[in-house]
Design a protein around this motif. Structure first.
Motif, mmCIF file in Angstrom:
data_model
loop_
_atom_site.group_PDB
_atom_site.id
_atom_site.type_symbol
_atom_site.label_atom_id
_atom_site.label_comp_id
_atom_site.label_asym_id
_atom_site.label_seq_id
_atom_site.Cartn_x
_atom_site.Cartn_y
_atom_site.Cartn_z
ATOM 1 N N VAL A 107 0.837 -1.203 0.000
ATOM 2 C CA VAL A 107 0.000 0.000 0.000
ATOM 3 C C VAL A 107 0.875 1.257 0.000
ATOM 4 C CG1 VAL A 107 -1.686 1.330 1.336
ATOM 5 C CG2 VAL A 107 -1.954 -1.147 1.101
ATOM 6 N N LEU A 108 1.938 1.244 0.790
ATOM 7 C CA LEU A 108 2.824 2.411 0.868
ATOM 8 C C LEU A 108 3.539 2.664 -0.455
ATOM 9 C CD1 LEU A 108 4.417 1.988 4.417
ATOM 10 C CD2 LEU A 108 2.829 3.763 3.679
ATOM 11 N N VAL A 109 4.098 1.617 -1.057
ATOM 12 C CA VAL A 109 4.797 1.774 -2.336
ATOM 13 C C VAL A 109 3.839 2.289 -3.394
ATOM 14 C CG1 VAL A 109 5.928 0.530 -4.223
ATOM 15 C CG2 VAL A 109 6.563 0.046 -1.848
ATOM 16 N N TYR A 110 2.647 1.726 -3.435
ATOM 17 C CA TYR A 110 1.637 2.128 -4.416
ATOM 18 C C TYR A 110 1.346 3.625 -4.313
ATOM 19 C CZ TYR A 110 -2.787 2.049 -7.032
ATOM 20 O OH TYR A 110 -3.786 2.271 -7.941
ATOM 21 N N HIS A 111 1.087 4.104 -3.099
ATOM 22 C CA HIS A 111 0.657 5.493 -2.932
ATOM 23 C C HIS A 111 1.824 6.483 -2.972
ATOM 24 C CE1 HIS A 111 -2.949 3.341 -1.419
ATOM 25 N NE2 HIS A 111 -3.541 4.324 -2.072
ATOM 26 N N ILE A 112 2.999 6.065 -2.525
ATOM 27 C CA ILE A 112 4.167 6.939 -2.662
ATOM 28 C C ILE A 112 4.487 7.139 -4.143
ATOM 29 C CG2 ILE A 112 6.660 7.107 -2.269
ATOM 30 C CD1 ILE A 112 6.178 5.685 0.426
ATOM 31 N N GLY A 113 4.376 6.064 -4.919
ATOM 32 C CA GLY A 113 4.565 6.177 -6.365
ATOM 33 C C GLY A 113 3.569 7.133 -6.982
ATOM 34 N N LEU A 114 2.316 7.041 -6.584
ATOM 35 C CA LEU A 114 1.280 7.943 -7.090
ATOM 36 C C LEU A 114 1.590 9.394 -6.767
ATOM 37 C CD1 LEU A 114 -2.230 6.371 -6.245
ATOM 38 C CD2 LEU A 114 -1.207 6.713 -8.511
ATOM 39 N N ILE A 115 1.904 9.657 -5.518
ATOM 40 C CA ILE A 115 2.063 11.038 -5.049
ATOM 41 C C ILE A 115 3.249 11.721 -5.730
ATOM 42 C CG2 ILE A 115 2.652 12.454 -3.045
ATOM 43 C CD1 ILE A 115 0.996 10.402 -1.362
ATOM 44 N N PHE A 116 4.408 11.083 -5.700
ATOM 45 C CA PHE A 116 5.604 11.735 -6.240
ATOM 46 C C PHE A 116 5.564 11.843 -7.760
ATOM 47 C CE2 PHE A 116 7.148 10.927 -1.995
ATOM 48 C CZ PHE A 116 7.956 12.030 -1.756
ATOM 49 N N PRO A 135 1.438 4.952 -12.726
ATOM 50 C CA PRO A 135 2.678 5.299 -12.017
ATOM 51 C C PRO A 135 2.872 4.473 -10.752
ATOM 52 C CG PRO A 135 1.053 7.053 -11.802
ATOM 53 C CD PRO A 135 0.542 6.124 -12.849
ATOM 54 N N ALA A 136 1.778 4.096 -10.108
ATOM 55 C CA ALA A 136 1.868 3.258 -8.913
ATOM 56 C C ALA A 136 2.308 1.846 -9.285
ATOM 57 C CB ALA A 136 0.518 3.221 -8.202
ATOM 58 N N ILE A 183 7.091 9.869 -19.354
ATOM 59 C CA ILE A 183 7.646 10.566 -18.191
ATOM 60 C C ILE A 183 6.900 10.150 -16.925
ATOM 61 C CG2 ILE A 183 7.957 12.825 -17.107
ATOM 62 C CD1 ILE A 183 8.331 13.973 -19.938
ATOM 63 N N PHE A 184 5.572 10.061 -17.032
ATOM 64 C CA PHE A 184 4.721 9.667 -15.914
ATOM 65 C C PHE A 184 5.149 8.316 -15.382
ATOM 66 C CE2 PHE A 184 -0.071 9.652 -14.679
ATOM 67 C CZ PHE A 184 0.242 10.249 -13.485
ATOM 68 N N HIS A 185 5.281 7.355 -16.280
ATOM 69 C CA HIS A 185 5.669 5.997 -15.892
ATOM 70 C C HIS A 185 7.101 5.960 -15.371
ATOM 71 C CE1 HIS A 185 2.483 4.178 -18.834
ATOM 72 N NE2 HIS A 185 1.941 4.784 -17.785
ATOM 73 N N PHE A 186 7.977 6.705 -16.023
ATOM 74 C CA PHE A 186 9.386 6.723 -15.620
ATOM 75 C C PHE A 186 9.536 7.273 -14.204
ATOM 76 C CE2 PHE A 186 13.578 8.865 -15.479
ATOM 77 C CZ PHE A 186 14.385 7.742 -15.632
ATOM 78 N N MET A 187 8.771 8.308 -13.878
ATOM 79 C CA MET A 187 8.842 8.878 -12.532
ATOM 80 C C MET A 187 8.383 7.856 -11.487
ATOM 81 S SD MET A 187 10.183 11.831 -12.648
ATOM 82 C CE MET A 187 11.191 11.187 -13.985
ATOM 83 N N GLY A 188 7.290 7.149 -11.792
ATOM 84 C CA GLY A 188 6.835 6.104 -10.885
ATOM 85 C C GLY A 188 7.879 5.019 -10.714
ATOM 86 N N PHE A 189 8.498 4.629 -11.831
ATOM 87 C CA PHE A 189 9.537 3.590 -11.804
ATOM 88 C C PHE A 189 10.724 4.032 -10.964
ATOM 89 C CE2 PHE A 189 13.356 1.591 -13.487
ATOM 90 C CZ PHE A 189 12.999 0.249 -13.497
ATOM 91 N N VAL A 190 11.174 5.272 -11.151
ATOM 92 C CA VAL A 190 12.321 5.783 -10.395
ATOM 93 C C VAL A 190 12.020 5.825 -8.906
ATOM 94 C CG1 VAL A 190 13.754 7.827 -9.977
ATOM 95 C CG2 VAL A 190 13.295 7.086 -12.318
ATOM 96 N N VAL A 191 10.838 6.300 -8.553
ATOM 97 C CA VAL A 191 10.442 6.324 -7.138
ATOM 98 C C VAL A 191 10.487 4.911 -6.567
ATOM 99 C CG1 VAL A 191 8.528 6.732 -5.541
ATOM 100 C CG2 VAL A 191 9.039 8.409 -7.321
ATOM 101 N N GLY A 192 9.931 3.949 -7.308
ATOM 102 C CA GLY A 192 9.947 2.566 -6.841
ATOM 103 C C GLY A 192 11.353 2.013 -6.736
ATOM 104 N N PHE A 193 12.192 2.317 -7.728
ATOM 105 C CA PHE A 193 13.576 1.819 -7.693
ATOM 106 C C PHE A 193 14.298 2.336 -6.453
ATOM 107 C CE2 PHE A 193 18.026 1.475 -8.807
ATOM 108 C CZ PHE A 193 18.088 0.266 -9.481
ATOM 109 N N LEU A 194 14.103 3.611 -6.124
ATOM 110 C CA LEU A 194 14.724 4.177 -4.921
ATOM 111 C C LEU A 194 14.156 3.541 -3.653
ATOM 112 C CD1 LEU A 194 14.881 7.949 -5.933
ATOM 113 C CD2 LEU A 194 16.747 6.282 -5.937
ATOM 114 N N LEU A 195 12.862 3.285 -3.653
ATOM 115 C CA LEU A 195 12.251 2.620 -2.502
ATOM 116 C C LEU A 195 12.803 1.205 -2.326
ATOM 117 C CD1 LEU A 195 8.490 3.666 -2.843
ATOM 118 C CD2 LEU A 195 10.085 4.350 -1.046
ATOM 119 N N GLY A 196 13.265 0.610 -3.434
ATOM 120 C CA GLY A 196 13.815 -0.736 -3.366
ATOM 121 C C GLY A 196 15.029 -0.856 -2.473
ATOM 122 N N PHE A 197 15.698 0.275 -2.188
ATOM 123 C CA PHE A 197 16.831 0.241 -1.259
ATOM 124 C C PHE A 197 16.349 0.130 0.186
ATOM 125 C CE2 PHE A 197 18.720 2.479 -4.931
ATOM 126 C CZ PHE A 197 19.811 1.652 -5.145
#
Length: 204
Positions: A107-116, A135-136, A183-197
């Motif tokens: 739930v957190l990853v989904y919504h953080i991806g949406l917001i950013f 994006p989520a 760009i929309f998808h890429f931003m979601g992907f980048v946010v998720g990739f960073l969250l992966g750490f």
């Protein structure tokens, strides 16, 4: 058989996807009942009153301070193809992802991806309105990509998951729609990739 066994084992964990999908379908159907535009056109191309109240834009967030739209836009799918593509994407990524990290982190990853991703895109395209769960979904894929970089053996495990080839097609084809979508998808992907750490697999 191994892939089928994994799918049966994973499907009971897909709690959040089930809830999110129900909400998206309800929003999509409600849009037809409350909108007064051409229903066939709306079914095929999008639009409608619900979309007007739930989508996100620069003005609604930074001028009107309707911060809730940074969440609601992710549950708003417009045309039927948009709805189906994202429902399947969310369902298939959730089959594997929720079991790996748990419902709360999902739930957190989904919504953080949406917001950013939403904030970045409305800053880049201040005159546009954005909506959709993609994006989520890409944020979840970004976490999985991070794990794969750190552990290449996961690729064999990923390929056994139900919907793996759909997600590969979703990842590629959905980015061909427009530059803003990419760009929309890429931003979601980048946010998720960073969250992966930070997001780790649950102990087995």
């Amino acid at each position: 058989m191994q892939g089928n066994d994994i799918m049966k084992n994973n499907i009971k964990y897909n709690r959040f996807s089930k809830i999110a999908i129900v909400i998206m379908v309800i929003v999509f159907i409600t849009n037809f009942f409350v909108s007064d535009c051409n229903l066939l056109w709306m079914f095929l191309s999008g639009g409608g009153k619900v979309v007007d109240y739930t989508s996100v834009s620069y003005a609604t967030v930074f001028r009107d301070f309707q911060l809730f739209r940074l969440i609601t836009y992710g549950y708003t799918q417009t045309a039927v193809w948009h709805l189906l593509a994202n429902l399947l994407g969310l369902w298939y990524v959730g089959l594997y992802f929720e079991k790996k990290i748990g419902t709360i982190w999902f739930v957190l990853v989904y919504h953080i991806g949406l917001i950013f991703a939403g904030i970045i895109l409305i800053v880049l395209y201040p005159s546009g309105y954005q909506y959709g769960a993609s994006p989520a979904i890409f944020a979840c894929i970004g976490v999985l990509a991070n794990w794969l970089v750190k552990n290449r053996e996961l690729w064999d495990e990923y390929k056994l998951q139900k919907g793996f080839y759909y997600l590969m097609a979703y990842f590629v084809l959905s980015n061909m729609l427009s530059v803003s979508t990419l760009i929309f998808h890429f931003m979601g992907f980048v946010v998720g990739f960073l969250l992966g750490f930070m997001v780790k697999e649950k102990a087995r």
